[in-house]
Design a protein around this motif. Structure first.
Motif, PDB file in Angstrom:
ATOM      1  N   ILE A 309       0.385  -2.656  -6.712  1.00 45.26           N
ATOM      2  CA  ILE A 309       1.587  -3.447  -6.435  1.00 45.26           C
ATOM      3  C   ILE A 309       1.174  -4.620  -5.564  1.00 45.26           C
ATOM      4  O   ILE A 309       0.249  -4.500  -4.744  1.00 45.26           O
ATOM      5  CB  ILE A 309       2.682  -2.586  -5.748  1.00 45.26           C
ATOM      6  CG1 ILE A 309       3.988  -3.366  -5.585  1.00 45.26           C
ATOM      7  CG2 ILE A 309       2.188  -2.061  -4.400  1.00 45.26           C
ATOM      8  CD1 ILE A 309       5.156  -2.505  -5.079  1.00 45.26           C
ATOM      9  N   SER A 310       1.810  -5.757  -5.740  1.00 43.02           N
ATOM     10  CA  SER A 310       1.485  -6.899  -4.879  1.00 43.02           C
ATOM     11  C   SER A 310       2.020  -6.646  -3.475  1.00 43.02           C
ATOM     12  O   SER A 310       3.012  -5.944  -3.282  1.00 43.02           O
ATOM     13  CB  SER A 310       2.082  -8.193  -5.442  1.00 43.02           C
ATOM     14  OG  SER A 310       3.477  -8.245  -5.225  1.00 43.02           O
ATOM     15  N   SER A 311       1.361  -7.219  -2.493  1.00 40.66           N
ATOM     16  CA  SER A 311       1.790  -7.002  -1.112  1.00 40.66           C
ATOM     17  C   SER A 311       3.196  -7.550  -0.879  1.00 40.66           C
ATOM     18  O   SER A 311       3.970  -6.981  -0.110  1.00 40.66           O
ATOM     19  CB  SER A 311       0.804  -7.639  -0.130  1.00 40.66           C
ATOM     20  OG  SER A 311       0.861  -9.045  -0.192  1.00 40.66           O
ATOM     21  N   GLN A 312       3.553  -8.649  -1.577  1.00 41.48           N
ATOM     22  CA  GLN A 312       4.887  -9.221  -1.401  1.00 41.48           C
ATOM     23  C   GLN A 312       5.959  -8.303  -1.972  1.00 41.48           C
ATOM     24  O   GLN A 312       7.005  -8.084  -1.335  1.00 41.48           O
ATOM     25  CB  GLN A 312       4.957 -10.590  -2.073  1.00 41.48           C
ATOM     26  CG  GLN A 312       6.224 -11.371  -1.782  1.00 41.48           C
ATOM     27  CD  GLN A 312       6.244 -11.954  -0.366  1.00 41.48           C
ATOM     28  OE1 GLN A 312       5.360 -11.687   0.445  1.00 41.48           O
ATOM     29  NE2 GLN A 312       7.258 -12.729  -0.077  1.00 41.48           N
ATOM     30  N   ASP A 313       5.735  -7.742  -3.150  1.00 39.08           N
ATOM     31  CA  ASP A 313       6.707  -6.816  -3.733  1.00 39.08           C
ATOM     32  C   ASP A 313       6.862  -5.577  -2.864  1.00 39.08           C
ATOM     33  O   ASP A 313       7.973  -5.066  -2.668  1.00 39.08           O
ATOM     34  CB  ASP A 313       6.284  -6.418  -5.150  1.00 39.08           C
ATOM     35  CG  ASP A 313       6.488  -7.528  -6.160  1.00 39.08           C
ATOM     36  OD1 ASP A 313       7.208  -8.495  -5.847  1.00 39.08           O
ATOM     37  OD2 ASP A 313       5.914  -7.427  -7.269  1.00 39.08           O
TER      38      ASP A 313
END
Length: 326
Positions: A309-313
């Motif tokens: 998962i992306s850190s922003q999500d």
């Protein structure tokens, strides 16, 4: 440093959060550096927390910052509310008392805080993602001092994560690339005296895990911080003034497949009859928004526990869970 005895009946072993000298890594011999790396890695695995002494951030700067915190939170409520920016998930500026709660907690924490983030030039690739900092006009020197504290703790975070690249079998610049322009947050916290008649379930900070890679906490002005030890008991975390307390967050746990677990901790209400003010300054070290949280090869074991998962999500997911975003 307060300690607690091991659970085993006949054991006389004392549990205590390890205290390490950061200068032994920055300026020490090769042997000193290896010892620091080993103790840092094992401390995070065994406790999730370590205490850093002999770090390069001047006491005078930290003391000045804490004086400004007292001045900030002594402002009238209507003055502080001018800087409450709810639309960005309170990622910058003021977050009012009783807004945040721990994940799955039915009641709010007894705290208010102010967020300082990374300043970016116009046109930067993340300038549309990171909210701009806001500064209290009532305290002219606040911006310069807090920006300086942010940079100092950000630099310390890079050093700490670099030390982890060796036991995790990573390139030395792995984390510096991941968090070099990351959405890190300096949280300036105020826990006021516990109000009379408050819901008895409410505490200053309910049991939780941090969202980010690591947190670097400047030792608070009063006690109350506790970590949940691996045997399930609560262990007080006490340190000398202006020491730095480092703990592992959920993002690092995902990367390492829980080789370095995210450690549950809390801030309990005072029970000594004082019921005074408490101030603290945690720096939450975040990756760049597009960094992927993917299991590291050296930690794969029998398979990854978490999907990439992306850190922003992941950040937005957790901000919704703790009541700071819709």
């Amino acid at each position: 440093m307060e300690v607690t005895r091991e659970n085993a009946g006949a054991s006389d072993v004392l549990r205590r959060v390890p205290e390490l000298s950061l200068n032994s890594y920055i300026e020490g011999s090769q042997t000193d550096r290896h010892r620091f790396i080993d103790n840092f890695f094992s401390g995070l695995k065994d406790y999730g927390f370590i205490v850093l002494k002999d770090h390069p951030i001047p006491d005078a700067l930290l003391n000045n910052a804490y004086s400004l915190l007292e001045e900030l939170f002594a402002l009238k409520n209507e003055q502080k509310m001018k800087y409450a920016l709810k639309e960005n998930g309170f990622q910058r500026g003021y977050t009012p008392f009783g807004t945040e709660h721990a994940k799955d907690s039915p009641v709010m924490d007894l705290k208010e805080f102010w967020h300082v983030g990374r300043d970016l030039p116009e046109g930067h690739r993340y300038s549309s993602t990171y909210p701009k900092n806001v500064w209290p006009n009532e305290i002219p020197e606040f911006q310069a001092i807090m920006a300086k504290i942010f940079r100092a703790l950000d630099d310390t975070g890079k050093i700490m994560l670099e030390a982890l690249t060796f036991p995790l079998e990573l390139e030395r610049d792995y984390f510096s690339k991941m968090m070099g322009e990351g959405n890190s947050i300096l949280r300036l916290l105020h826990y006021p005296p516990v109000p009379e008649g408050v819901d008895p379930r409410c505490v200053r900070a309910a049991a939780h895990e941090d969202i980010n890679l690591i947190t670097i906490l400047v030792a608070a002005t009063a006690s109350g911080l506790q970590l949940k030890d691996r045997d399930g008991k609560w262990l007080p975390v006490e340190s000398d003034p202006n020491s730095l307390i480092v703990d592992a967050g959920d993002m690092l746990a995902r990367l390492t497949n829980d080789v370095i677990p995210s450690t549950t901790h809390r801030v309990v209400n005072p029970d000594d009859g004082t019921n005074g003010h408490r101030y603290s300054m945690p720096m939450f070290i975040h990756p760049n928004p597009d960094a992927m949280l993917t299991c590291l090869p050296s930690c794969m074991g029998t398979g990854a526990k978490y999907p990439p998962i992306s850190s922003q999500d992941f950040l937005y997911q957790r901000l919704r869970e703790i009541g700071l975003m819709k």
